[in-house]
Enzyme design. Structure first.
Site, mmCIF file in Angstrom:
data_model
loop_
_atom_site.group_PDB
_atom_site.id
_atom_site.type_symbol
_atom_site.label_atom_id
_atom_site.label_comp_id
_atom_site.label_asym_id
_atom_site.label_seq_id
_atom_site.Cartn_x
_atom_site.Cartn_y
_atom_site.Cartn_z
ATOM 1 N N HIS A 49 3.769 11.361 1.289
ATOM 2 C CA HIS A 49 5.589 10.992 1.667
ATOM 3 C C HIS A 49 5.959 10.019 0.731
ATOM 4 O O HIS A 49 6.187 8.680 1.124
ATOM 5 C CB HIS A 49 5.874 11.678 2.842
ATOM 6 C CG HIS A 49 7.151 11.737 3.192
ATOM 7 N ND1 HIS A 49 8.155 10.689 3.812
ATOM 8 C CD2 HIS A 49 7.981 12.928 3.253
ATOM 9 C CE1 HIS A 49 9.060 10.820 4.043
ATOM 10 N NE2 HIS A 49 9.083 12.376 3.274
ATOM 11 N N HIS A 91 15.225 9.406 -2.945
ATOM 12 C CA HIS A 91 15.525 10.665 -2.355
ATOM 13 C C HIS A 91 17.234 10.943 -1.922
ATOM 14 O O HIS A 91 17.349 11.779 -1.647
ATOM 15 C CB HIS A 91 14.622 10.080 -0.638
ATOM 16 C CG HIS A 91 14.726 10.842 0.303
ATOM 17 N ND1 HIS A 91 15.897 10.714 1.262
ATOM 18 C CD2 HIS A 91 14.084 11.977 1.286
ATOM 19 C CE1 HIS A 91 16.304 11.796 2.252
ATOM 20 N NE2 HIS A 91 14.867 12.547 2.114
HETATM 21 O O1 G3P Z 1 8.925 17.044 1.169
HETATM 22 C C1 G3P Z 1 8.764 17.230 2.250
HETATM 23 C C2 G3P Z 1 9.825 16.643 2.983
HETATM 24 O O2 G3P Z 1 9.850 15.197 2.105
HETATM 25 C C3 G3P Z 1 11.350 16.770 3.446
HETATM 26 O O3 G3P Z 1 11.552 15.727 3.694
HETATM 27 O O4 G3P Z 1 13.826 14.676 3.441
HETATM 28 O O5 G3P Z 1 11.541 13.416 3.452
HETATM 29 O O6 G3P Z 1 12.472 14.906 1.531
HETATM 30 P P1 G3P Z 1 12.577 14.641 3.111
HETATM 31 CA CA CA Z 2 10.657 14.898 -0.470
#
Ligand code: G3P
Ligand code: CA
Length: 330
Positions: A49, A91
């Site tokens: 992630h 992000h």
């Molecule tokens: O993309 C999966 C997860 O990353 C969604 O949450 O806010 O971290 O993009 P976010």
């Molecule tokens: Ca994400």
């Protein structure tokens, strides 16, 4: 006394057996394997992630290189677009949380990302915040790192000649009309999506798309149907639409799976997804007890900041010893 202890132990064992049986009925063990195989996605899946973002500033050269050297199945990223139409990997909607925008562009700290050109974004530091926030994991070199373009992340992903697998989220896509076409174009140019009838030579799907916006996934289905799609789902969406219609939307966009938040990973949800032919990748999970619990509930993989830990949990060997990977960073 001894008899009472015996009764307690036997009761605990019976409750555990009954609980396990109930979970197995709601979410049949291994039921997601078929959906993963159908989409050519590793079962179970380790998704780094924003890279190995527990260990290095998110979505940077460092976090992606660590994840790659560990051997995570996919490098996760969020794509947005600059004022001058360059796709970047970032992000947040604004720059304030993790860059020195307040210092470099005073007064613009809460401005939307698409009001900045790529040249302006390249003037920002995106790693110092990490050193300040996590001194025990800080590294000198993190303080000299920049926001990356999608092309630069692909440079990292292809630096060993192969196509290191990517898991790309169209973030707030309504703010960037046409970003899907632009994204597919770049991935075609860089060899991640085959043009015409050509086949990509890779053991697993080299790229996945994910989004909280079904319209974005429907568009991607139209222009690159061969790329597996994952419908991200948060609690607000469940409250607004309900599970039945979210599953129906995922099926309408011919998604390979859903990506619910960890709070939604109950066995009756994973079971429902599996019965509908959808795999379940849960975000964002960083602790072993959480992997264990959600795995028992039927998760087919996780978005995690700690790909090295999830690989240990799944008993997937690290590509390089983790200590060595970190020791190479100044
Ligand atoms: O993309 C999966 C997860 O990353 C969604 O949450 O806010 O971290 O993009 P976010
Ligand atoms: Ca994400």
């Amino acid at each position: 006394m001894v008899r009472n202890i015996g009764i307690v132990i036997v009761s605990i064992i019976i409750i555990a057996i009954v609980l396990d049986a109930v979970v197995s009925i709601l979410s049949r063990p291994q039921a997601g394997r078929k959906a993963c195989q159908a989409a050519n996605i590793p079962y179970k899946t380790v998704i780094a992630h924003r890279g190995a973002s527990y260990w290095a500033p998110e979505e940077t050269y460092f976090s992606y290189n660590i994840a790659k050297n560990v051997g995570a199945d996919y490098l996760e990223m969020d794509v947005q677009r600059t004022k001058d139409d360059v796709i970047i990997v970032f992000h947040d909607d604004t720059l304030n949380r993790i860059t020195n925008v307040a210092e470099v562009f005073p007064g613009r700290e809460n401005d939307a990302i698409n009001t900045f050109t790529i040249a302006e974004l390249k003037m920002l530091d995106v790693g110092k915040w990490f050193n300040t926030s996590f001194p025990q994991r800080s590294r000198h070199s993190y303080s000299e790192t920049q926001i990356l373009t999608l092309d630069e992340v692909i440079d990292i992903a292809t630096s060993d000649n192969g196509l290191y697998p990517l898991y790309i989220e169209t973030k707030s896509p309504k703010n960037f009309p046409g970003i899907e076409e632009q994204l597919v174009q770049i991935l075609q140019t860089r060899g991640y999506i085959a043009e015409n009838e050509n086949k990509i030579n890779a053991p697993y799907a080299p790229v996945l798309f994910q989004s909280f916006e079904i319209e974005s996934l429907l568009l991607l289905q139209k222009i690159a149907p061969q790329v597996p799609r994952i419908y991200l789902i948060d609690e607000d969406m469940v409250n607004q639409k309900g599970w039945d219609s979210l599953i129906a939307e995922a099926k309408q966009a011919q998604c390979a799976g859903i990506g619910p938040s960890g709070y939604l990973g109950w066995p009756w949800i994973t079971g429902k997804a599996h019965r509908n032919g959808l795999l379940v990748h849960i975000y964002t999970v960083n602790k072993k007890w959480q992997y264990r619990l959600l795995d028992w509930f039927g998760a087919d993989g996780f978005f995690t900041d700690r790909c090295e830990l999830l690989m240990e949990f799944y008993v997937k060997p690290h590509k390089e010893p983790f200590k060595e990977i970190l020791s190479h960073i100044d």
